[in-house]
Design a protein around this motif. Structure first.
Motif, PDB file in Angstrom:
ATOM      1  N   SER A   2       0.830  -1.210   0.000  1.00 46.45           N
ATOM      2  CA  SER A   2       0.000   0.000   0.000  1.00 46.45           C
ATOM      3  C   SER A   2       0.861   1.255   0.000  1.00 46.45           C
ATOM      4  O   SER A   2       0.529   2.246  -0.649  1.00 46.45           O
ATOM      5  CB  SER A   2      -0.926   0.012   1.223  1.00 46.45           C
ATOM      6  OG  SER A   2      -1.830  -1.067   1.168  1.00 46.45           O
ATOM      7  N   LYS A   5       2.135   1.941  -3.466  1.00 41.60           N
ATOM      8  CA  LYS A   5       1.083   2.556  -4.279  1.00 41.60           C
ATOM      9  C   LYS A   5       0.891   4.018  -3.902  1.00 41.60           C
ATOM     10  O   LYS A   5       0.684   4.870  -4.755  1.00 41.60           O
ATOM     11  CB  LYS A   5      -0.234   1.796  -4.105  1.00 41.60           C
ATOM     12  CG  LYS A   5      -0.267   0.451  -4.809  1.00 41.60           C
ATOM     13  CD  LYS A   5      -1.609  -0.238  -4.582  1.00 41.60           C
ATOM     14  CE  LYS A   5      -1.636  -1.601  -5.268  1.00 41.60           C
ATOM     15  NZ  LYS A   5      -2.897  -2.327  -4.969  1.00 41.60           N
ATOM     16  N   LEU A   6       0.972   4.285  -2.594  1.00 40.17           N
ATOM     17  CA  LEU A   6       0.784   5.652  -2.098  1.00 40.17           C
ATOM     18  C   LEU A   6       1.846   6.604  -2.641  1.00 40.17           C
ATOM     19  O   LEU A   6       1.539   7.731  -3.035  1.00 40.17           O
ATOM     20  CB  LEU A   6       0.807   5.654  -0.567  1.00 40.17           C
ATOM     21  CG  LEU A   6       0.642   7.009   0.126  1.00 40.17           C
ATOM     22  CD1 LEU A   6      -0.747   7.586  -0.122  1.00 40.17           C
ATOM     23  CD2 LEU A   6       0.902   6.881   1.629  1.00 40.17           C
ATOM     24  N   ARG A   8       3.453   6.233  -5.359  1.00 36.49           N
ATOM     25  CA  ARG A   8       3.486   6.115  -6.834  1.00 36.49           C
ATOM     26  C   ARG A   8       4.857   5.624  -7.293  1.00 36.49           C
ATOM     27  O   ARG A   8       5.601   6.339  -7.970  1.00 36.49           O
ATOM     28  CB  ARG A   8       3.185   7.454  -7.513  1.00 36.49           C
ATOM     29  CG  ARG A   8       1.946   8.158  -7.068  1.00 36.49           C
ATOM     30  CD  ARG A   8       0.708   7.643  -7.760  1.00 36.49           C
ATOM     31  NE  ARG A   8      -0.374   8.597  -7.692  1.00 36.49           N
ATOM     32  CZ  ARG A   8      -1.126   8.831  -6.614  1.00 36.49           C
ATOM     33  NH1 ARG A   8      -0.880   8.179  -5.495  1.00 36.49           N
ATOM     34  NH2 ARG A   8      -2.113   9.709  -6.651  1.00 36.49           N
ATOM     35  N   ASP A  60      -2.360  12.861  -2.196  1.00 41.18           N
ATOM     36  CA  ASP A  60      -3.383  11.857  -1.889  1.00 41.18           C
ATOM     37  C   ASP A  60      -4.172  12.221  -0.639  1.00 41.18           C
ATOM     38  O   ASP A  60      -5.376  12.002  -0.569  1.00 41.18           O
ATOM     39  CB  ASP A  60      -2.728  10.481  -1.702  1.00 41.18           C
ATOM     40  CG  ASP A  60      -2.779   9.654  -2.984  1.00 41.18           C
ATOM     41  OD1 ASP A  60      -2.886  10.273  -4.061  1.00 41.18           O
ATOM     42  OD2 ASP A  60      -2.698   8.415  -2.919  1.00 41.18           O
ATOM     43  N   ASP A  67     -10.864  11.495  -4.849  1.00 41.32           N
ATOM     44  CA  ASP A  67     -10.556  10.133  -5.308  1.00 41.32           C
ATOM     45  C   ASP A  67     -11.684   9.155  -5.033  1.00 41.32           C
ATOM     46  O   ASP A  67     -11.841   8.167  -5.749  1.00 41.32           O
ATOM     47  CB  ASP A  67      -9.254   9.641  -4.668  1.00 41.32           C
ATOM     48  CG  ASP A  67      -8.021  10.344  -5.223  1.00 41.32           C
ATOM     49  OD1 ASP A  67      -8.137  10.936  -6.312  1.00 41.32           O
ATOM     50  OD2 ASP A  67      -6.963  10.304  -4.582  1.00 41.32           O
ATOM     51  N   LYS A  74      -8.935   3.036  -5.945  1.00 42.81           N
ATOM     52  CA  LYS A  74      -7.522   3.367  -5.747  1.00 42.81           C
ATOM     53  C   LYS A  74      -7.272   4.220  -4.505  1.00 42.81           C
ATOM     54  O   LYS A  74      -6.153   4.671  -4.281  1.00 42.81           O
ATOM     55  CB  LYS A  74      -6.979   4.083  -6.990  1.00 42.81           C
ATOM     56  CG  LYS A  74      -6.877   3.166  -8.210  1.00 42.81           C
ATOM     57  CD  LYS A  74      -6.196   3.862  -9.362  1.00 42.81           C
ATOM     58  CE  LYS A  74      -6.038   2.919 -10.558  1.00 42.81           C
ATOM     59  NZ  LYS A  74      -5.416   3.595 -11.709  1.00 42.81           N
ATOM     60  N   ILE A  76      -6.248   5.042  -0.983  1.00 40.14           N
ATOM     61  CA  ILE A  76      -5.348   4.352  -0.050  1.00 40.14           C
ATOM     62  C   ILE A  76      -5.418   4.995   1.339  1.00 40.14           C
ATOM     63  O   ILE A  76      -5.580   4.313   2.346  1.00 40.14           O
ATOM     64  CB  ILE A  76      -3.899   4.367  -0.574  1.00 40.14           C
ATOM     65  CG1 ILE A  76      -3.821   3.611  -1.902  1.00 40.14           C
ATOM     66  CG2 ILE A  76      -2.937   3.751   0.447  1.00 40.14           C
ATOM     67  CD1 ILE A  76      -2.515   3.803  -2.643  1.00 40.14           C
ATOM     68  N   LYS A  79      -7.987   4.154   4.140  1.00 39.31           N
ATOM     69  CA  LYS A  79      -8.376   2.742   3.964  1.00 39.31           C
ATOM     70  C   LYS A  79      -7.219   1.828   4.373  1.00 39.31           C
ATOM     71  O   LYS A  79      -7.197   1.287   5.462  1.00 39.31           O
ATOM     72  CB  LYS A  79      -8.758   2.473   2.501  1.00 39.31           C
ATOM     73  CG  LYS A  79     -10.200   2.812   2.147  1.00 39.31           C
ATOM     74  CD  LYS A  79     -10.510   2.293   0.749  1.00 39.31           C
ATOM     75  CE  LYS A  79     -11.976   2.526   0.388  1.00 39.31           C
ATOM     76  NZ  LYS A  79     -12.272   1.996  -0.971  1.00 39.31           N
ATOM     77  N   ALA A  80      -6.252   1.668   3.482  1.00 32.26           N
ATOM     78  CA  ALA A  80      -5.107   0.782   3.753  1.00 32.26           C
ATOM     79  C   ALA A  80      -4.102   1.443   4.700  1.00 32.26           C
ATOM     80  O   ALA A  80      -3.409   0.767   5.454  1.00 32.26           O
ATOM     81  CB  ALA A  80      -4.428   0.388   2.453  1.00 32.26           C
ATOM     82  N   ILE A  81      -4.009   2.781   4.629  1.00 32.30           N
ATOM     83  CA  ILE A  81      -3.059   3.531   5.465  1.00 32.30           C
ATOM     84  C   ILE A  81      -3.803   4.677   6.139  1.00 32.30           C
ATOM     85  O   ILE A  81      -4.561   5.391   5.480  1.00 32.30           O
ATOM     86  CB  ILE A  81      -1.898   4.085   4.604  1.00 32.30           C
ATOM     87  CG1 ILE A  81      -1.057   2.936   4.037  1.00 32.30           C
ATOM     88  CG2 ILE A  81      -1.008   5.021   5.418  1.00 32.30           C
ATOM     89  CD1 ILE A  81      -0.011   3.357   3.050  1.00 32.30           C
ATOM     90  N   ALA A  86       0.190   8.516   6.954  1.00 36.23           N
ATOM     91  CA  ALA A  86       0.516   9.194   5.686  1.00 36.23           C
ATOM     92  C   ALA A  86       1.214  10.521   5.948  1.00 36.23           C
ATOM     93  O   ALA A  86       2.213  10.849   5.297  1.00 36.23           O
ATOM     94  CB  ALA A  86      -0.760   9.411   4.871  1.00 36.23           C
TER      95      ALA A  86
END
Length: 304
Positions: A2, A5-6, A8, A60, A67, A74, A76, A79-81, A86
């Protein structure tokens, strides 16, 4: 995963690849003098990647609501983090990037160069906070920063090593880097507008003044279509002027840059759906990649 992805990671890889090719495919074999040791150059790439990653994270964080509309699959942050994690990553990467920049500026006896890294860090935050909401300003800022990742290598490798003896050679290579940075700016600016058209729904609900929101999706698409001819014409001009006697290089530019840009122009002429604009955006990303990979051709173009 994750976190990758965050930040990029694919975009960061492109930045690193660009800078590595500039040093090892262009400057080291052909420029008369470079400044940074291999370790110092690694630090320059690391700093660039850290600052870009931090910029992606803060973007993000500020784009969570947008988003959820434009690309809910997509999302993040949140959700995932967690948002707190962040933010911590954002601050850590910025501190690492700016501190490395300070070390490098001192290492080459160019103290004022430290301000470059601080300005990049601040600009990325301001971009995410409110510049992106202003008509074309955000597009221009991010495109300038993309182009600057190329010039940054020239500033640290070529500028400190200029003498009266090698001045002409150093400026010749700086001009090559400037040409590549202009190419990167044009392609990225066009891609930013295409992405704005793709993301118009979420941007509208968040009050962002993007080109398709101010002028309408149809007019923005026509402007993007017309803008696509500028990099196309520039690449054709560059190929005809500098590469006409180099068959390999001319063939590469024709197949991997000119042909895809013609394809982009054709697709933009009648693009309507979100899927079509996303496809065009991906093709432009490939054009950027192939443009950077053309640095490998200089061993066939320039005399050793």
């Amino acid at each position: 995963m994750s976190i990758l992805k965050l930040i990029r990671w694919k975009n960061l890889l492109l930045i690193a690849l660009t800078q590595v090719l500039i040093k090892y495919a262009l400057l080291e074999p052909f420029a008369s003098t470079t400044t940074l040791s291999n370790f110092e150059f690694f630090l320059l790439v690391l700093s660039s990647v850290c600052l870009a990653a931090a910029g992606n994270i803060i973007n993000d964080i500020h784009d969570i609501e947008i988003d959820r509309i434009n690309k809910p699959e997509k999302v993040i942050v949140g959700k995932a983090i967690s948002e707190k994690t962040a933010y911590n990553l954002f601050f850590a990467l910025n501190i690492i990037g700016v501190c490395i920049g300070f070390y490098l500026a001192m290492a080459i006896n160019k103290g004022p160069f430290f301000s470059i890294f601080a300005i990049i860090s601040i600009l990325l935050y301001i971009y995410s906070s409110f510049l992106k909401q202003m008509l074309l300003v955000g597009n221009l800022v991010v495109s300038v920063l993309v182009a600057f990742t190329i010039l940054l290598v020239g500033l640290f490798e070529l500028l400190p090593a200029i003498t009266k003896m090698n001045q002409s050679t150093q400026f010749t290579f700086f001009k090559i880097l400037f040409d590549y940075s202009v190419f990167a700016f044009m392609i990225n600016f066009l891609r930013e507008i295409v992405k704005d058209i793709e993301d118009v729904d979420g941007d509208y609900k968040e009050g962002i003044q993007s080109l398709p929101i101010v002028l309408g999706r149809e007019r923005a698409t026509k402007i993007a279509f017309l803008l696509s001819f500028i990099p196309l014409a520039a690449i054709v001009y560059y190929t005809v002027t500098y590469l006409y006697h180099q068959q390999l290089a001319a063939g590469y530019f024709l197949m991997f840059l000119i042909a895809p840009m013609i394809y982009v122009s054709i697709k933009l002429f009648n693009a309507e759906t979100k899927k079509q604009f996303h496809h065009i955006s991906m093709v432009l990303k490939l054009v950027m990649l192939f443009g950077i990979l053309s640095l490998l051709l200089y061993k066939f173009i320039l005399p050793h």
